[in-house]
Design a protein around this motif. Structure first.
Motif, short mmCIF file in Angstrom:
data_model
loop_
_atom_site.label_atom_id
_atom_site.label_comp_id
_atom_site.label_asym_id
_atom_site.label_seq_id
_atom_site.Cartn_x
_atom_site.Cartn_y
_atom_site.Cartn_z
N CYS A 255 0.83 -1.21 0.00
CA CYS A 255 0.00 0.00 0.00
C CYS A 255 0.86 1.25 0.00
N GLU A 256 1.94 1.23 0.79
CA GLU A 256 2.84 2.37 0.81
C GLU A 256 3.45 2.60 -0.57
N ALA A 257 3.91 1.53 -1.20
CA ALA A 257 4.50 1.67 -2.53
C ALA A 257 3.49 2.20 -3.53
N GLU A 258 2.23 1.77 -3.39
CA GLU A 258 1.21 2.26 -4.29
C GLU A 258 0.96 3.75 -4.08
N GLY A 259 0.98 4.20 -2.79
CA GLY A 259 0.78 5.62 -2.52
C GLY A 259 1.90 6.47 -3.09
N VAL A 260 3.15 5.99 -2.96
CA VAL A 260 4.27 6.72 -3.52
C VAL A 260 4.12 6.83 -5.04
N GLY A 261 3.73 5.74 -5.66
CA GLY A 261 3.58 5.77 -7.11
C GLY A 261 2.51 6.73 -7.56
N ARG A 262 1.40 6.77 -6.82
CA ARG A 262 0.32 7.65 -7.23
C ARG A 262 0.71 9.12 -7.06
N ARG A 263 1.39 9.45 -5.94
CA ARG A 263 1.81 10.82 -5.75
C ARG A 263 2.84 11.24 -6.79
N PHE A 264 3.70 10.28 -7.18
CA PHE A 264 4.71 10.61 -8.20
C PHE A 264 4.04 10.93 -9.54
#
Length: 933
Positions: A887-896
């Motif tokens: 989930c954390e990795a997904e959040g980083v990807g979306r913000r990027f």
């Protein structure tokens, strides 16, 4: 065996197996319907009983004689290849004029593949890479390529002999050819304008009474001498054969006899290499069931179903036709006309009669050679008599054929021999030779009583020789001590004369011991000692060598006088045998006559695969339409002129690309095109409703990959070698078959190579050959890697797809588990258009792949095709920490992805601003900021 006599009785024992007699012609007719299986040099019948007695031995002997080694002399200098070879079945020497070969020695490989020699002579000073190529090719031609040694066509090792450079000089070849005795009229020139003599002022076709022919050079075949290097392969070839035959005692006065010299015309035959012959299943050798035997037999192949010839020479000629299909339109149409004539219902009983008499034609050239050498037995005389009888009957039957006008083989048969003359010789043979007595005399030719008074007197003396020798033995025994007389005999040896024989003793060579009786020692064997005295010498002078006098020399001279007629008849019978075999196959398998043309076209209506249709209950025919030379034309400035797809009909395409499901018949369709083209070039009918076939100078394939440790190549490398060979050698008149090229490596690399090959072929413009391709790289068209506007006919093999019902789908709506895959019904029917799926999983389910494996494969396929790789990690396979990290990795990807970067010209961000923005990307709700990495 000698005749012998003793003091008590004459001992003359002569075992004699019975040779075939004049009334035994139809012994094989009872087995005429049995199918023959050839294991190496043997021929067995697939009925209840095998041939027995001398008939079987004769049959095996003839098949073995046809397997005599082909001797090839070949060399190369500065990439120019020259060769000549001697074929024992026809007793002819064939020459290949000097040819420029490629850097990969493709021409050399083709010659070695088609000739399959048993013995190769080459120059030790030839090009090093040429010698290496020869060794590698001979090694690869072994029936079992896993063996390290090079094997010939019958499984025996191929010998290579390296001869010095002087053996390959043109002068040595010229001198060797001057010593050759030609029995059939000298040099065979293909055309008048090719007969040469620019150097010598004469032609090869001229021949004087001494049977010498004018020869400007040993390797001068039609071009000025200054334009090419002359490689005298004839000198090495004839030198080797002469040495071998001299050592065997087969040459008289060092004179080598051949029936003719012929020029190999590469432009008159189709080039088809061993890869194509194997992958198209034109030939298919199967190993013997015994692990200790190297013999082979023909398996399911085109040659196996067509080669139903009745004579050994016919079967040999059929193999030559298959190895070297003709490119001469008149030759092909002549064969087709003959087949059409033999197929007529009104001619069927005549053809059956001809076949019956063809079975009596043996390997006559070799038997005539044995007669001329004086080493003949009753078997050779019987074969000659059988041939003459068959020639008379075949000629009589052929004259009754209807619609035979224009059938060349029948016209040649009518002019080949004088029936009245050969019938007179046949009557003479039958009247003079005593067949029954010859059978009792171990095959020695015996003359009938009453033919000649002198011979009758000699025969009477010879028949009474046993009692005469017994009387002489009694007289001599009275002159020696009793102990010696008990063991004394008088014997007669042909060519040695009359001898006294006693048991062997150590002092038997003591001249004093037996000299007192007037005996002269001659020789000893393991058990006996032999002497001569005055009585023996008197019998030598007055009786002489009776057996040598009782001969058929006068009859032999009459037979040799018609030898040319007999040889000509055998050659025609071989051709007739092959054509009748074509007709029988056409009738058996419902084949039709194709129309041949010089244009590079291939138009087939309802074509069938000649082998596949024999293995299924129902075969679905398909149409084909290819026309060479219709690629992309390039303008003077180098810009491609791409034609409008709508302006080009299906009949005007040079390239067809077939897609479709696995197991849908793509490969069979491609091979069908090549096989029908091949069959048309040998003069055979084809399995189609109609066919228009243009002459194809080459058939090249990239179909099957035969791996072997000895080849030193991976499967993908072998594919590349086959494609490389095809691209180097194709011409506008070629036919190229490519099946699944690019599948043996990384998918992207394979697709790239596939696109490159297609672009190259289409870009040849008017030089584009006829090309048929099967592939599973459908995405190269859907993704625009290959334009659909190219002049390519896209087709697919139809399948009927039944999708599974919704209750058989997985919980996520995708296919997985059990029988949830599409159910396929293969229609094996070619249709226009591109197939977008290979239905690999559905095909896998038909062949027993476990359902759990298929379910996982379906999931992965769906993820790859929809770019949803995260779905491969199932939720129930992750613990709490792994789920939080995801989930954390997904959040980083979306913000990027949502990062707003200043546009160009709006100013540059300071370093601290960039750091702050990166920190914001890595923020996780509820945990503040992370430290900079």
């Amino acid at each position: 065996m000698p005749s012998l006599g003793s003091a008590t009785a004459a001992r003359a024992v002569r075992p004699s197996p019975t040779p075939p007699t004049s009334h035994q012609f139809d012994e094989t007719n009872s087995r005429s319907n049995a199918r023959h299986i050839h294991w190496g040099a043997e021929e067995v019948y697939e009925d209840d009983a095998e041939p027995e007695g001398e008939g079987a031995n004769e049959m095996e002997g003839e098949e073995e004689q046809l397997k005599d080694g082909l001797v090839l002399a070949i060399t190369a200098a500065k990439s120019k290849v020259a060769c000549c070879y001697f074929e024992s079945t026809s007793d002819k020497i064939y020459f290949l004029e000097d040819q420029q070969d490629s850097s990969e020695w493709d021409l050399t490989a083709l010659v070695l593949e088609q000739l399959a020699p048993k013995f190769v002579l080459t120059c030790a000073n030839a090009d090093a890479d040429f010698l290496q190529a020869v060794e590698e090719k001979l090694s690869s031609l072994a029936p079992d390529s896993s063996t390290a040694s090079s094997l010939g066509p019958d499984g025996t090792p191929v010998r290579i002999e390296y001869r010095p450079n002087r053996d390959f000089y043109a002068g040595s070849g010229k001198n060797a050819l001057y010593r050759v005795h030609i029995t059939e009229g000298g040099w065979y020139a293909p055309a008048e304008d090719e007969v040469i003599g620019s150097d010598s002022g004469s032609t090869h076709g001229q021949q004087d009474d001494s049977n010498d022919f004018a020869l400007g050079d040993a390797y001068d075949f039609g071009r000025p001498c200054a334009k090419r290097r002359k490689l005298g392969c004839a000198g090495a070839l004839l030198g080797y054969i002469t040495r071998q035959r001299t050592e065997a005692g087969e040459l008289e006065n060092d004179l080598f006899e051949v029936s003719g010299l012929e020029l190999m015309r590469l432009d008159k035959v189709m080039h088809i290499n061993s890869d194509a012959l194997t992958s198209l299943q034109i030939f298919c050798e199967e190993s013997h069931a015994s692990a200790h035997s190297r013999s082979t037999k023909e398996g399911l192949s085109l040659f196996g179903i067509v080669n139903i010839a009745h004579t050994p020479l016919g079967r040999a000629l059929m193999r030559q036709w298959f190895l070297r299909p003709s490119l001469e339109l008149d030759v092909i149409e002549s064969r087709q006309a003959a087949v059409e004539c033999f197929l007529r219902e009104s001619n069927q009983h005549i053809v059956d009669a001809i076949c019956k008499h063809l079975r009596n034609v043996k390997n006559t050239p070799r038997q005539l050679k044995a007669l001329a050498s004086g080493k003949s037995t009753i078997k050779e005389w019987q074969a000659v008599w059988s041939l003459i009888y068959a020639a008379i009957m075949i000629r009589d039957a052929a004259s009754q054929l209807v619609h035979k006008n224009g059938v060349e083989v029948i016209d040649k048969l009518a002019a080949a021999y004088d029936v009245a003359q050969i019938k007179e010789i046949a009557d003479m043979i039958n009247d003079i030779i005593d067949w029954e007595e010859s059978a009792r005399q171990n095959g020695k030719v015996c003359v009938r009583p009453g033919v000649d008074a002198t011979l009758d007197e000699l025969r009477r003396k010879y028949n009474g020789l046993g009692s005469l020798l017994s009387k002489v033995a009694v007289e001599i025994s009275q002159e020696v001590p009793p102990g010696l007389a008990d063991e004394l005999s008088v014997v007669y040896f042909p060519q040695l004369g009359y001898l006294i024989t006693i048991a062997y003793e150590p002092e038997v060579t003591d001249a004093g011991k037996y000299g007192q009786f007037g005996w002269d020692f001659q020789f000893v064997t393991e058990m006996q000692a032999y002497f001569k005295n005055d009585k023996c010498r008197d019998m030598d002078r007055h009786l002489g060598d009776l057996q040598s006098f009782i001969s058929v020399d006068a009859l032999l001279s009459h037979v040799l006088a018609i030898r040319d007629q007999l040889l000509a008849s055998v050659a025609i019978f071989s051709e007739l045998d092959c054509l009748i075999a074509f007709a029988e196959a056409a009738k058996l398998y419902n084949w039709t006559r194709p129309v041949m043309t010089e244009e590079p076209v291939c138009k087939i209506l309802k074509g069938r695969h000649p082998l596949s249709e024999l293995c299924v209950d129902t075969f679905v025919p398909n149409n084909t339409s290819l026309t060479g030379g219709l690629g992309i034309k390039r303008s003077a400035d180098g810009v491609d002129e791409k034609p409008d797809l709508h302006e080009i009909s299906q009949d005007e395409k040079s390239v067809i690309i077939v897609t479709g499901a696995n197991f849908s018949g793509k490969s069979v369709y491609l091979k069908q095109i090549a096989l029908l083209t091949f069959m048309a070039h040998i003069g055979c009918f084809v399995p189609a409703e109609e066919a228009l076939i243009g002459l194809a100078d080459r058939i090249m394939t990239r179909v099957s990959t035969k791996e072997s440790i000895t080849r030193g190549s991976s499967a993908f490398m072998i594919d590349l070698q086959q494609i490389s060979f095809a691209l180097r050698n194709l011409t506008p008149r070629s036919l190229l078959i490519i099946d699944e090229f690019g599948k043996g490596t990384e998918p992207d690399d394979g697709a790239g190579l596939f696109c490159g090959v297609v672009d190259h072929l289409v870009g040849l413009g008017s030089g584009t050959p006829r090309v048929a391709i099967a592939t599973h790289f459908q995405h190269v068209f859907t993704n625009g890697l290959l334009s659909r506007q190219l002049p390519i006919f896209l087709a697919h093999m139809e399948v009927l797809v039944v999708e599974p019902s919704s209750d058989r789908r997985g919980r996520d709506g995708r296919r997985g588990g059990g029988r949830e895959f599409d159910e396929l019904t293969y229609l094996y029917r070619l249709a226009p258009g591109l197939s977008l799926s290979s239905h690999a999983l559905s095909c896998s389910s038909l062949f027993g792949i476990p359902p759990t494996l298929l379910s996982r494969a379906s999931t992965i396929t769906h993820a790859l095709s929809t770019f949803s790789l995260d779905s491969l990690i199932l939720a129930n396979e992750m613990d709490e920490d792994e789920r939080r990290e995801l989930c954390e990795a997904e959040g980083v990807g979306r913000r990027f992805v949502g990062w707003e970067v200043p546009a160009e010209g709006e100013g540059e961000m300071e370093a601290e601003e960039v750091r702050a923005l990166v920190r914001s990307l890595l923020e996780v709700e509820g945990e503040g900021e992370r430290e900079d990495a």
